[in-house]
Design a protein around this motif. Structure first.
Motif, PDB file in Angstrom:
ATOM      1  N   LYS A 141       0.799  -1.223   0.000  1.00  0.00           N
ATOM      2  CA  LYS A 141       0.000   0.000   0.000  1.00  0.00           C
ATOM      3  C   LYS A 141       0.836   1.280   0.000  1.00  0.00           C
ATOM      4  O   LYS A 141       0.338   2.348  -0.365  1.00  0.00           O
ATOM      5  CB  LYS A 141      -0.935   0.010   1.214  1.00  0.00           C
ATOM      6  CG  LYS A 141      -0.210   0.027   2.563  1.00  0.00           C
ATOM      7  CD  LYS A 141      -1.189  -0.043   3.720  1.00  0.00           C
ATOM      8  CE  LYS A 141      -0.477  -0.046   5.068  1.00  0.00           C
ATOM      9  NZ  LYS A 141      -1.444  -0.138   6.191  1.00  0.00           N
ATOM     10  N   HIS A 142       2.114   1.183   0.404  1.00  0.00           N
ATOM     11  CA  HIS A 142       2.953   2.383   0.479  1.00  0.00           C
ATOM     12  C   HIS A 142       3.665   2.707  -0.835  1.00  0.00           C
ATOM     13  O   HIS A 142       4.162   3.823  -1.016  1.00  0.00           O
ATOM     14  CB  HIS A 142       4.014   2.216   1.577  1.00  0.00           C
ATOM     15  CG  HIS A 142       3.450   2.069   2.950  1.00  0.00           C
ATOM     16  ND1 HIS A 142       2.520   2.930   3.474  1.00  0.00           N
ATOM     17  CD2 HIS A 142       3.700   1.134   3.913  1.00  0.00           C
ATOM     18  CE1 HIS A 142       2.217   2.538   4.700  1.00  0.00           C
ATOM     19  NE2 HIS A 142       2.909   1.462   4.995  1.00  0.00           N
ATOM     20  N   GLY A 174      -2.266   4.510  -1.926  1.00  0.00           N
ATOM     21  CA  GLY A 174      -2.702   3.527  -0.944  1.00  0.00           C
ATOM     22  C   GLY A 174      -3.271   2.270  -1.559  1.00  0.00           C
ATOM     23  O   GLY A 174      -3.752   1.390  -0.839  1.00  0.00           O
ATOM     24  N   GLU A 176      -5.954   1.980  -2.974  1.00  0.00           N
ATOM     25  CA  GLU A 176      -7.367   1.971  -2.602  1.00  0.00           C
ATOM     26  C   GLU A 176      -8.198   2.592  -3.715  1.00  0.00           C
ATOM     27  O   GLU A 176      -7.776   3.553  -4.362  1.00  0.00           O
ATOM     28  CB  GLU A 176      -7.582   2.772  -1.306  1.00  0.00           C
ATOM     29  CG  GLU A 176      -6.827   2.240  -0.101  1.00  0.00           C
ATOM     30  CD  GLU A 176      -7.452   0.973   0.455  1.00  0.00           C
ATOM     31  OE1 GLU A 176      -8.599   0.671   0.055  1.00  0.00           O
ATOM     32  OE2 GLU A 176      -6.807   0.300   1.273  1.00  0.00           O
ATOM     33  N   GLY A 179      -8.516   6.088  -3.025  1.00  0.00           N
ATOM     34  CA  GLY A 179      -7.289   6.879  -2.985  1.00  0.00           C
ATOM     35  C   GLY A 179      -7.234   7.853  -4.153  1.00  0.00           C
ATOM     36  O   GLY A 179      -7.754   7.575  -5.234  1.00  0.00           O
TER      37      GLY A 179
END
Length: 340
Positions: A141-142, A174, A176, A179
């Motif tokens: 995610k980073h 992220g 997401e 995001g």
């Protein structure tokens, strides 16, 4: 077709000149993603990124190829959601280690794997590093935010089958759905020399280019790019690439550099254009700035009609109403590709 190479072992750095020399001989700039593993991880990887490897990498740059980062550690658990934090560190301090028995990496940092690896390559090779590919195509995610902050333009960290698209797209911070859209263009990988059901080796490699060609032709049928990964760790890997290139219909399929294609796609996304249909003349007019056309000679437009019939004319004009020549090809019923 876009030729890319992951350089993640001592053998690759020693043998990659075969691929580099061949690509240079046919006027192609390959994309080489380099792993900067500069320290010995006792149970996992040797310190293969050393003076000799740097010297060989500098030869890639001199040959005109483009260089990307392939992380520092090439860790097989880089997608772990609970670890690999964003911790800034230095080349001297970073010594993440992977335990092959537990499958766990300790002392890890997403920032180091993504940003520090870029800093190392730029310092050692004296060129700008614009592209990143993770080891094993593993994402956490980073990674998107660190890629953006490190100043990357392009990334190739997914297989097209995993993300269900063959075309480039902007990452989400992220990883997401909610995001924000990243500035980094993700360019999915389509096929490679890693073939699970029948591993490629020194005895069967002449069979593999035919498999690649079948995939390539399916992608070409959808006007999609075809990004190929070959690890250049054997001379016969170069011969396999050559066999594929020799079988291409070069009038229909062009060999393209990874970052050049990324620049094309970025410019394509930013293109502002208008279009109108003149019913009396059954004419489609497309208008944009001449500078955009001149900068991006491979731009094309798809014109779809409800009737299924080709308009009598499809015209491309600049801001001064100057008409630019177009070729028009029907690629499916009622769908017409207009290109310069």
């Amino acid at each position: 077709m876009i030729l890319t190479h992951d350089c993640d072992s001592r053998t690759v750095f020693d043998e990659m000149h075969f691929m580099s020399d061949y690509e240079k001989s046919i006027g192609v700039k390959g994309q080489y993603f380099l792993t900067t593993h500069y320290y010995r991880d006792q149970s996992y990887l040797s310190a293969f990124y050393d003076e000799s490897s740097v010297s060989n990498a500098q030869k890639l740059v001199k040959a005109g190829h483009t260089i990307g980062s392939h992380s520092v550690g090439h860790f097989p658990d880089f997608n772990d959601k609970e670890r690999f934090p964003i911790v800034k560190t230095t080349r001297d301090a970073y010594k993440a280690s992977h335990n092959t028995q537990t499958g766990i990496t300790t002392g890890d940092s997403t920032w180091a794997e993504v940003a520090l690896s870029k800093e190392i390559l730029e310092s050692d090779l004296g060129n700008q590093v614009r592209s990143f590919r993770t080891g094993h195509l593993l994402m956490n995610k980073h990674i998107p935010i660190v890629q953006e902050e490190a100043g990357y333009s392009f990334s190739s960290c997914y297989g097209a089958g995993d993300v269900m698209t063959c075309f480039p797209f902007l990452e989400r911070i992220g990883n997401e759905w909610s995001g924000r859209q990243s500035k980094v263009l993700q360019m999915p990988l389509h096929f490679s020399d890693v073939i699970n059901n029948s591993p490629m080796d020194e005895t069967n490699w002449p069979e593999k280019p035919e498999q690649w060609l079948k995939i390539l032709n399916k992608l070409a049928g959808n006007y999609a790019p075809a990004i190929l990964l070959i690890h250049p760790n054997r001379e016969w890997k170069m011969l396999a690439e050559k066999l594929l290139v020799d079988r291409l219909n070069r009038q229909a399929i062009e060999l393209y550099n990874f970052e050049d294609y990324g620049d094309f796609w970025s410019a394509r996304r930013e293109l502002v254009f208008e279009f109108a249909y003149v019913a009396k003349k059954d004419k489609v007019m497309i208008r944009a700035n001449r500078a955009d056309f001149d900068r991006n000679g491979h731009l094309s437009f798809m014109v779809e009609t409800e009737s299924g019939k080709q308009p009598s004319e499809i015209v491309l004009v600049d801001e001064n109403a100057f008409s630019l020549p177009l070729q028009v090809e029907e690629v499916a019923p009622g769908k017409f590709l207009a290109y310069r």
